[in-house]
Write a protein that holds these residues in place. Sequence first.
Motif, PDB file in Angstrom:
ATOM      1  N   ALA A   1       0.849  -1.192   0.000  1.00 18.50           N
ATOM      2  CA  ALA A   1       0.000   0.000   0.000  1.00 18.50           C
ATOM      3  C   ALA A   1       0.879   1.234   0.000  1.00 18.50           C
ATOM      4  O   ALA A   1       1.927   1.259   0.658  1.00 18.50           O
ATOM      5  N   THR A   2       0.443   2.257  -0.717  1.00 18.02           N
ATOM      6  CA  THR A   2       1.200   3.508  -0.744  1.00 18.02           C
ATOM      7  C   THR A   2       1.063   4.232   0.580  1.00 18.02           C
ATOM      8  O   THR A   2      -0.036   4.410   1.098  1.00 18.02           O
ATOM      9  N   ALA A   3       2.168   4.637   1.138  1.00 17.46           N
ATOM     10  CA  ALA A   3       2.155   5.359   2.412  1.00 17.46           C
ATOM     11  C   ALA A   3       1.816   6.815   2.139  1.00 17.46           C
ATOM     12  O   ALA A   3       2.654   7.587   1.690  1.00 17.46           O
ATOM     13  N   LEU A   4       0.568   7.186   2.403  1.00 18.78           N
ATOM     14  CA  LEU A   4       0.128   8.545   2.112  1.00 18.78           C
ATOM     15  C   LEU A   4       0.231   9.441   3.333  1.00 18.78           C
ATOM     16  O   LEU A   4       0.739  10.546   3.268  1.00 18.78           O
ATOM     17  N   GLY A   5      -0.249   8.971   4.446  1.00 19.08           N
ATOM     18  CA  GLY A   5      -0.224   9.783   5.659  1.00 19.08           C
ATOM     19  C   GLY A   5      -1.075  11.030   5.479  1.00 19.08           C
ATOM     20  O   GLY A   5      -2.195  11.000   4.994  1.00 19.08           O
ATOM     21  N   SER A   6      -0.534  12.174   5.917  1.00 14.86           N
ATOM     22  CA  SER A   6      -1.268  13.435   5.847  1.00 14.86           C
ATOM     23  C   SER A   6      -1.194  14.080   4.467  1.00 14.86           C
ATOM     24  O   SER A   6      -1.879  15.049   4.207  1.00 14.86           O
ATOM     25  N   GLU A   7      -0.343  13.549   3.564  1.00 17.17           N
ATOM     26  CA  GLU A   7      -0.177  14.128   2.242  1.00 17.17           C
ATOM     27  C   GLU A   7      -1.013  13.364   1.232  1.00 17.17           C
ATOM     28  O   GLU A   7      -0.516  12.795   0.255  1.00 17.17           O
ATOM     29  N   LEU A   8      -2.293  13.317   1.475  1.00 14.36           N
ATOM     30  CA  LEU A   8      -3.202  12.604   0.605  1.00 14.36           C
ATOM     31  C   LEU A   8      -3.251  13.275  -0.767  1.00 14.36           C
ATOM     32  O   LEU A   8      -3.308  14.496  -0.875  1.00 14.36           O
ATOM     33  N   ASN A   9      -3.217  12.450  -1.815  1.00 13.11           N
ATOM     34  CA  ASN A   9      -3.289  12.882  -3.216  1.00 13.11           C
ATOM     35  C   ASN A   9      -2.011  13.559  -3.724  1.00 13.11           C
ATOM     36  O   ASN A   9      -2.008  14.058  -4.843  1.00 13.11           O
ATOM     37  N   TRP A  10      -0.957  13.570  -2.936  1.00 13.73           N
ATOM     38  CA  TRP A  10       0.317  14.090  -3.422  1.00 13.73           C
ATOM     39  C   TRP A  10       1.014  13.008  -4.240  1.00 13.73           C
ATOM     40  O   TRP A  10       0.929  11.819  -3.943  1.00 13.73           O
ATOM     41  N   LYS A  11       1.741  13.441  -5.255  1.00 17.68           N
ATOM     42  CA  LYS A  11       2.546  12.524  -6.058  1.00 17.68           C
ATOM     43  C   LYS A  11       3.986  12.623  -5.596  1.00 17.68           C
ATOM     44  O   LYS A  11       4.525  13.720  -5.439  1.00 17.68           O
ATOM     45  N   HIS A  12       4.637  11.444  -5.361  1.00 18.38           N
ATOM     46  CA  HIS A  12       5.979  11.416  -4.797  1.00 18.38           C
ATOM     47  C   HIS A  12       6.952  10.760  -5.770  1.00 18.38           C
ATOM     48  O   HIS A  12       6.593   9.819  -6.484  1.00 18.38           O
ATOM     49  N   TRP A  13       8.187  11.261  -5.775  1.00 15.68           N
ATOM     50  CA  TRP A  13       9.308  10.623  -6.469  1.00 15.68           C
ATOM     51  C   TRP A  13      10.480  10.509  -5.497  1.00 15.68           C
ATOM     52  O   TRP A  13      10.990  11.545  -5.040  1.00 15.68           O
ATOM     53  N   PRO A  14      10.925   9.315  -5.142  1.00 11.92           N
ATOM     54  CA  PRO A  14      10.271   8.045  -5.477  1.00 11.92           C
ATOM     55  C   PRO A  14       9.030   7.823  -4.619  1.00 11.92           C
ATOM     56  O   PRO A  14       8.878   8.442  -3.562  1.00 11.92           O
ATOM     57  N   GLU A  15       8.187   6.953  -5.061  1.00 16.67           N
ATOM     58  CA  GLU A  15       6.948   6.663  -4.329  1.00 16.67           C
ATOM     59  C   GLU A  15       7.229   5.618  -3.251  1.00 16.67           C
ATOM     60  O   GLU A  15       7.755   4.540  -3.550  1.00 16.67           O
ATOM     61  N   THR A  16       6.878   5.937  -2.039  1.00 14.85           N
ATOM     62  CA  THR A  16       7.136   5.029  -0.913  1.00 14.85           C
ATOM     63  C   THR A  16       6.015   4.008  -0.800  1.00 14.85           C
ATOM     64  O   THR A  16       4.842   4.375  -0.688  1.00 14.85           O
ATOM     65  N   ILE A  17       6.390   2.734  -0.842  1.00 11.72           N
ATOM     66  CA  ILE A  17       5.423   1.637  -0.761  1.00 11.72           C
ATOM     67  C   ILE A  17       5.628   0.906   0.556  1.00 11.72           C
ATOM     68  O   ILE A  17       6.742   0.422   0.858  1.00 11.72           O
ATOM     69  N   GLU A  18       4.584   0.824   1.348  1.00  8.66           N
ATOM     70  CA  GLU A  18       4.644   0.106   2.620  1.00  8.66           C
ATOM     71  C   GLU A  18       4.170  -1.330   2.416  1.00  8.66           C
ATOM     72  O   GLU A  18       3.047  -1.569   1.948  1.00  8.66           O
ATOM     73  N   VAL A  19       5.015  -2.287   2.736  1.00  6.58           N
ATOM     74  CA  VAL A  19       4.675  -3.699   2.601  1.00  6.58           C
ATOM     75  C   VAL A  19       3.859  -4.127   3.821  1.00  6.58           C
ATOM     76  O   VAL A  19       4.281  -3.927   4.971  1.00  6.58           O
ATOM     77  N   ARG A  20       2.705  -4.710   3.572  1.00 12.34           N
ATOM     78  CA  ARG A  20       1.840  -5.139   4.656  1.00 12.34           C
ATOM     79  C   ARG A  20       2.148  -6.576   5.074  1.00 12.34           C
ATOM     80  O   ARG A  20       2.635  -7.390   4.285  1.00 12.34           O
ATOM     81  N   GLU A  21       1.814  -6.869   6.322  1.00 13.16           N
ATOM     82  CA  GLU A  21       2.042  -8.212   6.858  1.00 13.16           C
ATOM     83  C   GLU A  21       0.920  -9.148   6.414  1.00 13.16           C
ATOM     84  O   GLU A  21      -0.267  -8.807   6.470  1.00 13.16           O
ATOM     85  N   SER A  22       1.312 -10.326   5.974  1.00 13.85           N
ATOM     86  CA  SER A  22       0.356 -11.364   5.566  1.00 13.85           C
ATOM     87  C   SER A  22       0.402 -12.523   6.554  1.00 13.85           C
ATOM     88  O   SER A  22       1.453 -12.826   7.146  1.00 13.85           O
ATOM     89  N   THR A  23      -0.750 -13.191   6.715  1.00 17.05           N
ATOM     90  CA  THR A  23      -0.857 -14.311   7.652  1.00 17.05           C
ATOM     91  C   THR A  23      -1.327 -15.553   6.898  1.00 17.05           C
ATOM     92  O   THR A  23      -2.308 -15.490   6.134  1.00 17.05           O
ATOM     93  N   TYR A  24      -0.633 -16.698   7.142  1.00 16.55           N
ATOM     94  CA  TYR A  24      -0.967 -17.970   6.496  1.00 16.55           C
ATOM     95  C   TYR A  24      -1.200 -19.017   7.591  1.00 16.55           C
ATOM     96  O   TYR A  24      -0.516 -19.035   8.630  1.00 16.55           O
TER      97      TYR A  24
END
Length: 329
Positions: free
Chosen positions: A265-288
């Motif tokens: 998921a893209t880490a937006l935080g308080s800067e919603l709808n801003w375009k970033h270079w580079p774009e920070t992607i937060e990896v979410r935890e998965s459960t199996y």
Amino acid sequence: MFAALFWACSLNIEATNPYPPENPGASTPDTVTTPSPVLPPDTSTLDTLFPPGIQIDPIIVPPETTYVMDTIVIRDTLVIYKDTVYDTLYDTTSYNSFVYRTYYKGTLDTVTEWSELLNCNIGDTAFSCRKSPNFASLMPRCGLTLVATKCCYVEYVPIKLDTNVVYVHVHDTLYKDTFHVQQLVCVNDTTFINYGENRVLDYIPPEKIYVAPNAFDSTEMRSLLDTLDFTGGDDVKIEIKTYSSLQFNGLPLLEQELMPLDTVATALGSELNWKHWPETIEVRESTYYLVNADLESDTTVTWTLKYTHYETERSETDSIQVTSFIKVK
């Protein structure tokens, strides 16, 4: 009077006819015939049309009509300038420009935008930029069109023509020394961050950067899958949590995956709808969850575990060989 008239009638007076006869051979009368007296007009017909007692109004002829013409004076002012002076205004607009490497193709792409919209943090070895979505409120003046004209508008007033009105158009000329015209000159100042002769640094950022709290550890994963114990009953489930996408190929167990709809998921935080270079992607935890479905006896099996490994600037898919001892009794 009667005696004089009687006396004149008793005298025998001859008078010569002063007018010759039309026919010369005709005899000239001895005396002049007295013309018949003028009789009054015969009004018997009028008496028939208008019997006595009916009064006829006399015909009145109106006097001659005199027309008076109205005069309307229309005045215009004509301004004539002796000289024109251009007042030049300089407006400097700053731009930021850089190249980055696209995620899917790996090719270079260029971004150029106004500095007010594209805010960049430039470090010694790397930089990052973000673009504001508020395009309209931050538009510079040089992005607008400025038109300078020498005269004002002319207003036309419709005039109804009248034959009794005379229109007189008077032009008043007004002379002035100087006419000032404002002229806007736009100066573009571009900062080339990572390309061109005057670039600030040579760093080319990727399109995306992945952020995972824990990286995939193959040694730890082999240790976790070395022994799978289901002796506690049919409801036993072995839980595996990881910041990676897993595939259990060849493992004779039922696998259940509980993970968010998006693995990243893209880490937006308080800067919603801003375009970033580079774009920070937060990896979410998965459960199996691993569940025993068909095994009735203990089994040792070697199988393949596929996983997604997230580096700082990219994601990769790899696999490892795992040997597991499965206890069911």
